[in-house]
Design a protein around this motif. Structure first.
Motif, PDB file in Angstrom:
ATOM      1  N   LYS A 121       0.847  -1.192   0.000  1.00  0.00           N
ATOM      2  CA  LYS A 121       0.000   0.000   0.000  1.00  0.00           C
ATOM      3  C   LYS A 121       0.890   1.253   0.000  1.00  0.00           C
ATOM      4  N   GLY A 122       0.491   2.240  -0.773  1.00  0.00           N
ATOM      5  CA  GLY A 122       1.169   3.534  -0.725  1.00  0.00           C
ATOM      6  C   GLY A 122       2.548   3.510  -1.368  1.00  0.00           C
ATOM      7  N   TYR A 123       3.183   4.653  -1.306  1.00  0.00           N
ATOM      8  CA  TYR A 123       4.522   4.797  -1.858  1.00  0.00           C
ATOM      9  C   TYR A 123       5.560   4.301  -0.842  1.00  0.00           C
ATOM     10  N   ILE A 169      15.407  22.206  -3.580  1.00  0.00           N
ATOM     11  CA  ILE A 169      15.205  21.501  -2.313  1.00  0.00           C
ATOM     12  C   ILE A 169      13.746  21.095  -2.170  1.00  0.00           C
ATOM     13  N   TYR A 170      13.545  19.796  -1.918  1.00  0.00           N
ATOM     14  CA  TYR A 170      12.232  19.283  -1.565  1.00  0.00           C
ATOM     15  C   TYR A 170      12.116  19.314  -0.056  1.00  0.00           C
ATOM     16  N   TYR A 171      11.005  19.843   0.429  1.00  0.00           N
ATOM     17  CA  TYR A 171      10.804  19.905   1.879  1.00  0.00           C
ATOM     18  C   TYR A 171       9.335  19.641   2.174  1.00  0.00           C
ATOM     19  N   GLY A 202      -0.458  17.402 -10.603  1.00  0.00           N
ATOM     20  CA  GLY A 202      -0.572  16.194  -9.796  1.00  0.00           C
ATOM     21  C   GLY A 202       0.581  15.258 -10.156  1.00  0.00           C
ATOM     22  N   ASP A 203       0.936  14.357  -9.250  1.00  0.00           N
ATOM     23  CA  ASP A 203       2.037  13.429  -9.509  1.00  0.00           C
ATOM     24  C   ASP A 203       1.752  12.642 -10.789  1.00  0.00           C
ATOM     25  N   ASN A 204       2.710  12.623 -11.676  1.00  0.00           N
ATOM     26  CA  ASN A 204       2.596  11.879 -12.946  1.00  0.00           C
ATOM     27  C   ASN A 204       1.396  12.302 -13.786  1.00  0.00           C
TER      28      ASN A 204
HETATM   29  O1  H79 Z   1       7.114  12.726  -2.442  1.00  0.00           O
HETATM   30  C1  H79 Z   1       6.128  12.128  -3.256  1.00  0.00           C
HETATM   31  C2  H79 Z   1       5.010  11.612  -2.425  1.00  0.00           C
HETATM   32  O2  H79 Z   1       5.453  10.837  -1.340  1.00  0.00           O
HETATM   33  C3  H79 Z   1       4.358  12.881  -1.976  1.00  0.00           C
HETATM   34  N1  H79 Z   1       4.534  13.750  -3.111  1.00  0.00           N
HETATM   35  C4  H79 Z   1       5.383  13.136  -4.079  1.00  0.00           C
HETATM   36  C5  H79 Z   1       6.250  14.106  -4.800  1.00  0.00           C
HETATM   37  C6  H79 Z   1       2.960  12.702  -1.602  1.00  0.00           C
HETATM   38  N2  H79 Z   1       2.553  12.606  -0.363  1.00  0.00           N
HETATM   39  N3  H79 Z   1       1.280  12.441  -0.323  1.00  0.00           N
HETATM   40  N4  H79 Z   1       0.852  12.454  -1.563  1.00  0.00           N
HETATM   41  C7  H79 Z   1       1.869  12.614  -2.402  1.00  0.00           C
HETATM   42  C8  H79 Z   1      -0.523  12.304  -1.913  1.00  0.00           C
HETATM   43  C9  H79 Z   1      -1.119  11.262  -1.105  1.00  0.00           C
HETATM   44  C10 H79 Z   1      -1.462  10.120  -1.745  1.00  0.00           C
HETATM   45  C11 H79 Z   1      -2.100   9.145  -0.944  1.00  0.00           C
HETATM   46 FE1  H79 Z   1      -2.303   7.247  -1.317  1.00  0.00          FE
HETATM   47  C12 H79 Z   1      -3.455   8.850  -1.040  1.00  0.00           C
HETATM   48  C13 H79 Z   1      -1.536   8.406   0.102  1.00  0.00           C
HETATM   49  C14 H79 Z   1      -2.561   7.594   0.604  1.00  0.00           C
HETATM   50  C15 H79 Z   1      -3.735   7.844  -0.097  1.00  0.00           C
HETATM   51  C16 H79 Z   1      -1.542   6.879  -3.200  1.00  0.00           C
HETATM   52  C17 H79 Z   1      -2.716   6.189  -3.038  1.00  0.00           C
HETATM   53  C18 H79 Z   1      -0.675   6.468  -2.239  1.00  0.00           C
HETATM   54  C19 H79 Z   1      -1.350   5.514  -1.484  1.00  0.00           C
HETATM   55  C20 H79 Z   1      -2.598   5.346  -1.975  1.00  0.00           C
END
Ligand code: H79
Length: 717
Positions: free
Chosen positions: A61-63, A156-158, A247-249
């Motif tokens: 689940k998740g990144y 810088i990413y923060y 948005g991402d991608n």
């Molecule tokens: O650093 C990368 C991500 O970790 C960060 N932005 C990029 C550049 C980021 N953090 N939160 N998010 C992006 C959006 C949140 C997505 C989520 Fe899900 C929705 C987390 C939990 C629900 C995607 C879908 C990931 C897990 C399920």
């Protein structure tokens, strides 16, 4: 003497090819950023050591950079990783060389991700790479120095959330929580360190959380105060950034004039290293990412492509290979990418395009079977058309309809990835707009549908991001000379808005006042109202999403497939009765009502809503917007184009931030509109006329025009 000459040569070489220009103004910094087109993102931290696994199991689940949350890793156990962080294979010079080999112009590095571990030496927490690890080196500092040596810029990413800082909000399912006062101060201290201790920073990439507008402004201001030419990402939120992060991608398929960027991961599933990632073939990935780069650049954007090094600091060989091969393509075709402008055509059958003064670059994503490339509306004379970087392969050109065509001879060589054709042209690039309105009529309506719309995004926070329209443009042509009155008509919703109209580049600011009032023609006696139904308790939804169909609703039956909850009839409902619903954040409350109309009329209703509102009439969406004052009872007047007979009104009152959502529907709105007739304008015979409409003083370059009940037309004198 010889030695002196050699020194000069070394000096010249060092500085000519490796030092990026130091911008002297903010505009120049922005232009440099736009011209760079391609940069490296690096997600690297303690999470990289886990490679997407915890306790021997894959966390699916998740990144993977968020494994602390998705793997439910206890804080102390995660923190203990630091004691083993000793990335002996991390080599910032090698990373810079890879970035350069890939054709990237800067590196954006994760100084701190959501886990709260600092990859730089901060005074304000011991949980940092210098104080908490055996490695003991300031990774950010060493990368900054390497970037300077290699002529790369540093970003810088923060993350504005922090799962380690004790006084911040705890881990949530969405990463978009408010920032507490103590956390705000901590952020301020760290941002200040980051913009003062690491030399010039080209972009400051804030991410996530849901700050107040004041907090967003405070964070952006600190960056600008210390580094006026450092650009702030829009993920500082509340439209306080210098460039818009998609948005991402996400790859937009439309025109945007504001500076923007697509952040992309190598694989959609993760940014941080994931040992068990299915990678596929390098060739496919190279083609995919070059196509993405081209799509972004063709629309004027900047492409930030991520790598996720391993815990020991080494680069994943697959990722290094992809980048190097992209670099090979860019070596050959970079002229079509760097410092170019966006595709001047609205649509090209074969792919994308960019241009520079004197040269158009056609990027062929789909080779035409007949070897013919149509360039609709191109007015310039073309001097030559050839394979980029190869003068021996030329195409024939000819006039075609209102533009030109190019024909490639049989056997024209194609690049194994993506072919670029360079077309040299005379003079200033001139491409006819794709929709030219022919105007030999008494009344010409200038609508959303016959306009060219220019977009941006408003970004109050991650989940409230909405595409906005910031400008409309109409192109017209008359056979004969004509004089027209521009006429504007609007309702109380638009009153006091100032719009800027440019007619053939002559600007006029028009304040939509309430001077000239008219009846709309709709009367309360024209309509009869069925009972009002409300639907709540549906659980979470996102902005813009709807739980069921938007027309042919029968409130007696189940509407949403997600639940057995039903529509409820509101007892004793009266126009403007206050309605309420589910109190949870991210939850919608829907209102549904049938309206019977004696005849087709425009009818004004006022709709009350909480954090965001979406309105449909007979299945057609009329409105979707975030409210500027969330958590209050907001009011919008919406014009309903009622048809004769039954009509269906559906409203989604979206409760993004929690609290009790309040709303209403009020049919007792004065049925009035306002009209403004402007001084006449003259259009020449057979000339192209351009009209644009913008807000005169938008809150930010991203603010949506709004103007939901606005009509605009030209009336022949
Ligand atoms: O650093 C990368 C991500 O970790 C960060 N932005 C990029 C550049 C980021 N953090 N939160 N998010 C992006 C959006 C949140 C997505 C989520 Fe899900 C929705 C987390 C939990 C629900 C995607 C879908 C990931 C897990 C399920």
């Amino acid at each position: 003497m010889k030695r002196f000459a050699l020194l000069i040569l070394i000096f010249a070489l060092t500085f000519s090819c490796s030092t990026p220009r130091k911008p002297q103004t903010k505009e120049q910094a922005l232009q440099d950023w736009r011209d760079a087109k391609f940069s490296m993102f690096i997600h690297w931290g303690l999470y990289s050591m886990l490679g997407g696994e915890w306790n021997g199991e894959r966390v699916t689940k998740g990144y993977s950079e968020q494994i602390r949350a998705h793997g439910q890793i206890p804080k102390a156990e995660y923190a203990a990783l630091a004691a083993d962080f000793n990335p002996v294979n991390w080599d910032p010079d090698a990373v810079c060389e890879l970035a350069k080999a890939a054709g990237m112009k800067s590196i954006v590095f994760t100084a701190k991700h959501h886990d709260g571990f600092n990859m730089f030496h901060t005074e304000y927490s011991d949980f940092n790479v210098v104080d908490a690890t055996p490695y003991g080196r300031d990774v950010l500092k060493e990368l900054a120095d390497a970037c300077a040596r290699h002529g790369l810029k540093l970003g810088i990413y923060y993350s504005l959330i922090d799962w380690n800082f004790p006084d911040a909000k705890p881990i949530s399912s969405h990463n978009s929580d408010p920032i507490t006062k103590k956390h705000e101060e901590y952020n301020v201290q760290q941002i200040t360190e980051l913009v003062t201790n690491y030399g010039p920073i080209s972009e400051f990439w804030f991410d996530m959380s849901a700050p107040t507008p004041e907090q967003s402004k405070r964070f952006a201001d600190i960056v600008h105060e210390h580094q006026p030419f450092c650009l702030v990402s829009s993920r500082v939120w509340n439209d306080q950034g210098d460039f818009n992060v998609m948005g991402d991608n996400f790859y937009p398929g439309f025109k945007m004039e504001v500076p923007w960027q697509t952040p992309a991961s190598m694989f959609d599933e993760t940014w941080g290293y994931r040992s068990w990632q299915e990678r596929g073939s390098v060739e496919d990935k190279v083609a995919e990412k070059i196509t993405s780069l081209v799509r972004v650049v063709s629309r004027g954007g900047n492409y930030l492509l991520n790598i996720g090094p391993m815990g020991d600091g080494s680069i994943v060989p697959f990722e290094a290979d992809v980048l190097k091969q992209m670099g090979v393509w860019l070596q050959k075709n970079g002229e079509a990418i760097y410092a170019t402008k966006a595709n001047p055509f609205d649509e090209l059958a074969f792919g994308e395009a960019t241009f520079k003064p004197g040269t158009l670059y056609l990027v062929v994503l789909q080779w035409p079977e007949d070897n013919i490339f149509k360039l609709p509306g191109l007015q310039n004379q073309t001097k030559s058309a050839r394979l980029l970087g190869d003068d021996t392969h030329v195409l024939r050109s000819a006039a075609y309809e209102d533009g030109q065509i190019l024909e490639a001879p049989e056997g024209f060589p194609q690049d194994s990835i993506i072919t670029v054709i360079a077309v040299e042209y005379d003079g200033e690039l001139d491409v006819l707009p794709s929709n030219i309105i022919s105007t030999d009529e008494n009344k010409i309506n200038l609508t959303v549908d016959n306009a060219i719309n220019y977009y941006s995004f408003t970004q109050p926070e991650y989940y409230s991001t909405l595409r906005s329209t910031v400008k409309r443009e109409w192109n017209l042509r008359n056979d004969e000379e004509q004089t027209y009155f521009p006429v504007l008509r609007y309702t109380e919703e638009e009153v006091n808005t100032s719009v800027r109209l440019a007619i053939n580049d002559r600007d006029t600011v028009v304040t939509l006042d309430a001077d000239n009032v008219q009846a709309t023609g709709g009367e309360p006696t024209d309509i009869r109202l069925n009972p009002l139904y409300i639907h709540t308790g549906l659980g979470r939804s996102s902005l813009g999403m709807v739980h069921g169909k938007t027309s042919n609703i029968d409130p007696i039956f189940t509407w949403s497939i997600r639940t057995m909850v039903r529509w409820q009839r509101v007892p004793n409902w009266k126009s403007s009765s206050i309605l309420t619903g589910d109190g949870g954040e991210f939850t919608p409350t829907y209102y549904y009502q049938r309206i019977f109309s004696e005849k087709p009329i425009d009818y004004l209703v006022a709709i009350g809503s909480d954090d965001a509102v979406q309105v449909w009439l007979n299945g057609e969406q009329l409105l979707l917007k975030n409210q500027k004052k969330p958590n209050e009872l907001n009011r919008d007047v919406v014009r309903l184009p009622l048809r004769k007979g039954f009509n269906e009104l559906l409203v989604k009152n979206y409760n993004r931030f929690g609290g009790a959502p309040l709303g209403f529907i009020d049919y007792r709105v004065p049925q009035q509109q306002y009209v403004k007739k402007l001084p006449p304008v003259e259009f020449g015979a057979n000339e192209l006329e351009k009209i644009t409409l913008q807000l005169d003083t938008p809150d930010s370059p991203h603010e949506d025009l709004g103007l939901i009940n606005f009509d605009f037309w030209l009336e022949r004198k």
